[in-house]
Design an enzyme around this catalytic site. Structure first.
Site, PDB file in Angstrom:
ATOM      1  CB  ALA A   2      29.757  42.434  13.280  1.00 22.19           C
ATOM      2  NE  ARG A   8      36.676  55.204  14.468  1.00 25.93           N
ATOM      3  CZ  ARG A   8      35.389  55.523  14.292  1.00 25.93           C
ATOM      4  NH1 ARG A   8      34.926  56.672  14.738  1.00 25.93           N
ATOM      5  NH2 ARG A   8      34.568  54.692  13.670  1.00 25.93           N
ATOM      6  NE  ARG A 329      48.596  25.483  38.303  1.00 21.58           N
ATOM      7  CZ  ARG A 329      49.567  24.609  38.009  1.00 21.58           C
ATOM      8  NH1 ARG A 329      50.511  24.328  38.898  1.00 21.58           N
ATOM      9  NH2 ARG A 329      49.589  24.014  36.843  1.00 21.58           N
ATOM     10  CE1 TYR A 362      51.887  22.179  42.247  1.00 20.73           C
ATOM     11  CE2 TYR A 362      53.288  20.226  42.308  1.00 20.73           C
ATOM     12  CZ  TYR A 362      52.302  20.988  41.695  1.00 20.73           C
ATOM     13  OH  TYR A 362      51.721  20.546  40.538  1.00 20.73           O
ATOM     14  CB  SER A 401      57.895  20.977  58.316  1.00 20.20           C
ATOM     15  OG  SER A 401      56.835  21.510  59.049  1.00 20.20           O
TER      16      SER A 401
END
Ligand code: UD1
Ligand code: CA
Length: 461
Positions: A2, A8, A329, A362, A401
């Site tokens: 290795a 290449r 997340r 959020y 809201s």
């Protein structure tokens, strides 16, 4: 072996650390070898960016040998001589031949030992032999090899040979090390080729044998990015086939990107263009819709992930409904039957059982109880420019809201928050909080104004 740079590939990253199926090439090879011998009997020859390569696989418990300058595969084995000469036989694997199965390695070993060969070469007849060394058998049908000839040195007759050298060998160490010093670098690359050992050993009267792999795909090498991506496709299709054999439906499996480490339970449906990565587990009767990317996440049963969700480092409870276009997340825990809808971002959040945040929200650093409704456009203001603060919201809360919750803040069970509020003080259980300026309405104002405007307009004409 290795230590090579992988010229290449035209990449800064050492070749053996390029990934297929979500894991470095070298890791695939070490895993296969570890089924044959314990890691304490595995020696990895490292050279190019050695420290980086070692760091990447150190946890496997293998030894490392340093080939400071890389003068070819023969030189790599010369470098390893003192570390491995106490073994009677050694297996040589290539760090860039990652699909090799441990069963095949075992076949090479058993054949080599049984035949008491000095060198046994694993060969294959792939669709396209170009680029590989060719194995020249003494006679067709005989196991005896006379030489391995590298692509660049092939005569036109030898170029017709379809049997390739896989770069996987078994050697008896005594004849190997007796003749290893005879390698010469008189070839296209000015390197010491391990492949020349075949001819040298035959010349010395030793037995050099070939054993052909049943499945040529296993021995394909990865010298270019394009070749690597072919192998990536193979390994992922293999994973998809395994999952389908376990009762998972994968629509158009060739479009999915599923790491080998992923587990999915029966009766789950995975739609086209889904990515399931890393340590991800998906329960049964789920549906993961197109274009969703799920990473290091545990999803329970009966979960629907609608289109275009990005989910990472999260836990999703039974029956939850996510997306479309939700961004979940790390450290998000979405409770049983909870909903996280479109354009909602969560981070380090616990969202209780049956709670809903359906639109444009959020939620960061928040603990939200059961049966709470988070209205459209709600924002937890968790960051004061220096520190992160927690928002805690109880059970059965209604957050109207467009509310901003300026953390640290807490909202008690069953409280109501009026739409458009900026909440800066704790809201006790059962209370209604309004935190917005009162509306002023001026009757008839608009009609008068538009009458004046119309008048102006007609005067101008
Ligand atoms: C090699 C074989 C070729 C075979 C092919 C199969 C030689 C000369 N040729 O060619 O016959 O068909 O593999 O895939 O061996 N390495 C070192 N130190 C070095 C040079 C290489 O450790 O000084 C390592 C590389 O990191 C790589 C492996 O050896 O993992 C093979 O080297 P590579 O340059 O890829 O050989 P190929 O040209 O593919
Ligand atoms: Ca190679």
């Amino acid at each position: 072996m290795a230590a090579g740079k992988g010229t290449r590939l035209k990449s800064k990253r050492p070749k053996v650390l390029h990934e297929i199926g979500g894991q470095a090439l070298l890791r695939h090879v070490i895993r296969a070898a570890s089924h044959i011998v314990p890691p304490s009997d595995i020696y990895v020859v490292v050279g190019h960016q050695a420290a980086r390569v070692e760091d990447a696989v150190r946890d496997t418990g293998v030894h490392f040998i340093h080939q400071h300058e890389q003068h070819g595969t023969g030189h790599a084995i010369q470098t390893a001589q003192s570390a491995v000469s106490r073994y009677e036989n050694i297996l040589v694997l290539s760090g860039d031949v990652p699909l090799l199965k441990s069963n095949t390695i075992a076949q090479v070993r058993d054949f080599h030992i049984f035949e008491r060969a000095a060198m046994t070469i694993l060969t294959a007849v792939p669709e396209n032999a170009i680029g590989y060394g060719r194995v020249i058998r003494k006679e067709p049908g005989s196991n005896d090899v006379s030489a391995i000839v590298e692509q660049k040195a092939l005569t036109s007759e030898q170029a017709k040979v379809g049997e390739i050298n896989s770069g996987i060998y078994a050697f008896r160490t005594e004849p190997l090390f007796a003749h290893l010093g005879e390698l010469k670098n008189e070839n296209a690359h000015g390197e010491l080729y391990l492949t020349d050992m075949a001819g040298l050993l035959v010349h010395a009267g030793e037995r050099v044998l070939a054993i052909q792999a049943g499945n040529p795909v296993e021995v394909l090498g990865a010298n270019t990015i394009a070749e690597m991506m072919e192998l990536d496709r193979e390994i992922r299709l293999e994973t998809a086939r395994r999952l389908m054999s376990e009762g998972v439906t994968i629509l158009r499996p060739e479009t999915t990107v599923i790491d080998a480490s992923v587990e999915v339970s029966p009766d789950t449906v995975i739609e086209p263009f889904v990515q399931l990565l890393g340590d991800t587990k998906v329960g049964e009767d789920c549906r993961i819709r197109s274009y969703s990317v799920v990473e290091n996440t545990t999803i329970a049963d009966r979960v629907t992930v609608r289109q275009g969700c990005v989910i990472s480092g999260a836990r999703i409870g039974t029956g939850a409904l996510l997306g479309p276009y939700a961004h979940i997340r790390p450290e998000s825990e979405v409770g049983e039957d909870a909903h996280v809808g479109n354009f909602v971002e969560t981070k380090k959040v616990v969202l209780g059982k049956g709670s809903k945040a359906n639109h444009l929200t959020y939620l960061g650093d928040a603990i939200i109880g059961d049966g709470t409704n988070i209205g459209a456009g709600v924002i937890t203001c968790n960051y004061d420019g220096v520190n992160k603060h927690t928002t805690s919201i109880g059970d059965g809360v209604f957050v109207g809201s467009d509310t901003t919750l300026v953390a640290p803040i807490s909202v008690g069970n069953g409280a109501y928050i009026a739409a458009g509020s900026s909440i800066t003080e704790d809201v006790p259980e059962g209370a209604l909080a309004l935190a917005r300026s009162r509306q002023t309405t001026k009757p008839g104002w608009a009609t008068t104004k538009s009458a004046v405007a119309k008048k102006k307009l007609s005067l101008n004409h």
